[in-house]
Design a protein around this motif. Sequence first.
Motif, short mmCIF file in Angstrom:
data_model
loop_
_atom_site.label_atom_id
_atom_site.label_comp_id
_atom_site.label_asym_id
_atom_site.label_seq_id
_atom_site.Cartn_x
_atom_site.Cartn_y
_atom_site.Cartn_z
N THR B 198 0.87 -1.18 0.00
CA THR B 198 0.00 0.00 0.00
C THR B 198 0.91 1.23 0.00
N THR B 199 0.83 2.03 -1.04
CA THR B 199 1.80 3.14 -1.16
C THR B 199 1.15 4.44 -1.63
N ASN B 200 1.76 5.53 -1.24
CA ASN B 200 1.30 6.84 -1.73
C ASN B 200 2.01 7.24 -3.02
N GLY B 201 2.98 6.46 -3.45
CA GLY B 201 3.59 6.67 -4.76
C GLY B 201 4.70 7.70 -4.84
N VAL B 202 4.95 8.42 -3.77
CA VAL B 202 5.94 9.50 -3.84
C VAL B 202 7.31 8.96 -4.28
N LEU B 203 7.68 7.80 -3.74
CA LEU B 203 9.00 7.23 -4.03
C LEU B 203 8.94 6.14 -5.12
N LEU B 204 7.82 6.01 -5.75
CA LEU B 204 7.69 4.99 -6.79
C LEU B 204 8.59 5.32 -7.99
N ASN B 205 9.39 4.34 -8.40
CA ASN B 205 10.24 4.54 -9.58
C ASN B 205 10.30 3.23 -10.37
N ASP B 206 11.10 3.19 -11.43
CA ASP B 206 11.11 2.01 -12.30
C ASP B 206 11.56 0.76 -11.55
N GLU B 207 12.53 0.94 -10.69
CA GLU B 207 13.05 -0.22 -9.94
C GLU B 207 11.97 -0.79 -9.02
N VAL B 208 11.27 0.10 -8.32
CA VAL B 208 10.19 -0.34 -7.44
C VAL B 208 9.10 -1.02 -8.26
N GLN B 209 8.76 -0.41 -9.39
CA GLN B 209 7.69 -0.96 -10.24
C GLN B 209 8.02 -2.37 -10.71
N GLU B 210 9.25 -2.55 -11.14
CA GLU B 210 9.64 -3.87 -11.63
C GLU B 210 9.54 -4.93 -10.52
N PHE B 211 10.00 -4.56 -9.34
CA PHE B 211 9.95 -5.50 -8.21
C PHE B 211 8.49 -5.81 -7.83
N VAL B 212 7.70 -4.75 -7.75
CA VAL B 212 6.29 -4.90 -7.37
C VAL B 212 5.57 -5.82 -8.37
N ASN B 213 5.85 -5.63 -9.65
CA ASN B 213 5.18 -6.44 -10.66
C ASN B 213 5.61 -7.90 -10.60
N LYS B 214 6.80 -8.13 -10.15
CA LYS B 214 7.30 -9.50 -10.05
C LYS B 214 6.77 -10.19 -8.79
N SER B 242 0.29 16.81 -3.98
CA SER B 242 1.04 15.63 -4.42
C SER B 242 0.55 15.07 -5.75
N TYR B 243 -0.56 15.58 -6.26
CA TYR B 243 -1.21 15.00 -7.45
C TYR B 243 -0.29 14.94 -8.66
N GLU B 244 0.32 16.07 -8.99
CA GLU B 244 1.11 16.15 -10.23
C GLU B 244 2.26 15.15 -10.25
N LEU B 245 2.88 14.96 -9.11
CA LEU B 245 4.01 14.05 -9.03
C LEU B 245 3.56 12.59 -9.17
#
Lengths: 47, 464
Positions: B198-214, B242-245
């Motif tokens: 469960t995340t607010n997405g502020v620190l979400l990046n490609d590396e996090v995304q790849e791990f999360v999807n796996k 925080s919306y735009e980010l």
Amino acid sequence: MKHIKTLNTQTLNNTVKKGGCGECQTSCQSACKTSCTVGNQTCENRK
Amino acid sequence: MIHLYQNNGYNIVLDVNSGSVHVVDKAAYDVIGALEEQNEFHTPDTLKSPETAAYLKERLGQEYAEEDLTDILEAAAELAGQGRLFTRDVYGDFIDEVKQRKTVVKALCLHIAHDCNLACKYCFAEEGEYHGRRALMSYEVGKKALDFLIANSGKRRNLEVDFFGGEPLMNWQVVKDLVAYGREQEKLHGKHFRFTLTTNGVLLNDEVQEFVNKEMDNVVLSLDGRKEVNDRMRPFRSGKGSYELIVPKFQKLAESRNQQKYYIRGTFTRNNLDFSNDVLHFAELGFKQISIEPVVGEDTDPYAIRREDLPRIFEEYDKLAKIMVDREKSGRGFTFFHFMIDLEGGPCVAKRLSGCGSGTEYLAVTPWGDLYPCHQFVGQEEFLMGNVEEGLTRPDIGDAFRGCSVYSKEGCKKCFARFYCSGGCMANSYKFHHSINDTYEVSCEMERKRVECAIMIKAALADA
């Protein structure tokens, strides 16, 4: 029956005997975290 | 018990105790309503009796032809014989059996970070701190939590672990290490971990995304809807919105998961009672799995939902339900979590009687390893149940939660929605009544409305 259309074939009564395996998802883990929504959970046994 | 209601032009009859849903014409609606008034415990025999036929003729003979009344009465008797109308509530007879059964722990909410990089104004965790200090969970504590879960899960194979906060990405390395540890341990113990984040997405990046999807079975993305709505309640500590980010990151993540196994999840407050526009805003942004739910706040909080807001909220749910039917029919449908209802393959009675599982099957773990009945109780010392080191040292707390059901709560006894919410949120009950064995009526009213809308949508789509 021209006056009545029944939407579902399953009844809760039918799940009394075979239910309760507990493999299903915990309700609050999915997407709520504040409001209890159990009726939309999926039964793992019927997948 | 029968619940009759009309919504979006549909006459709907819910046979509460069987869960059967009947869509009927106006004549059948009136007949079944009159029958319920006459005798809520009708049986096939009483429905076929001459007294019942005479009663109906007296009640509705002016409005409907005798042939129609006879047809409907015969149909009602047939449905009653099949256990689909006037079904008795027999589940109360074995509630003791359900409640006394030995439960195992199958889900943990890991408070991986009691810290947050946003300062959401309605946060029940007080900007991530949960009435306590800022803290990050160590790998050692996390490992012990997973060990505790495995050791207390009995024969259950599927184990759920939600990485929660605060904001879990503020302790990302520990999340990754714990997933690796879990994958190793599940093989050794014949288990399967379903990890969620469960995340607010502020620190979400490609590396996090790849791990999360796996690795993550589900991911909950927190955002409230339209920019002005979101930024008013979900600012950074500096006050900046925080919306735009966040929006582009969430859009990218949702697409990368093929629009599945995630929810974009928002909270609506008194400030946006027109929340259907926020749901639709998410849909316009391309999201397909949407959840927006009411804030729970103190009566003194200006943003809290009040009883007087309910008519407006009901209108919004009705409006949203109609729009969703239209969109679904035109191939632009999306899922709204709180209108999801599975009339065929939904949960068994035992699950519906057990409720959400907090305090028994589901526990929350603080950064320092303390165990609480769920994330909402964290920081309330009277609910401290033990810790990952020593295990559950206060079984009496678990027993109290296990004892709660739709049969122990007064508010549920006459409620048609009791088998869909299973008694509601015990944390809300405690918050408003200082008892986990009560109901929070404002929330109940909204739940009933959502169940009605969800069933109407099924009726409308079956009518397509």
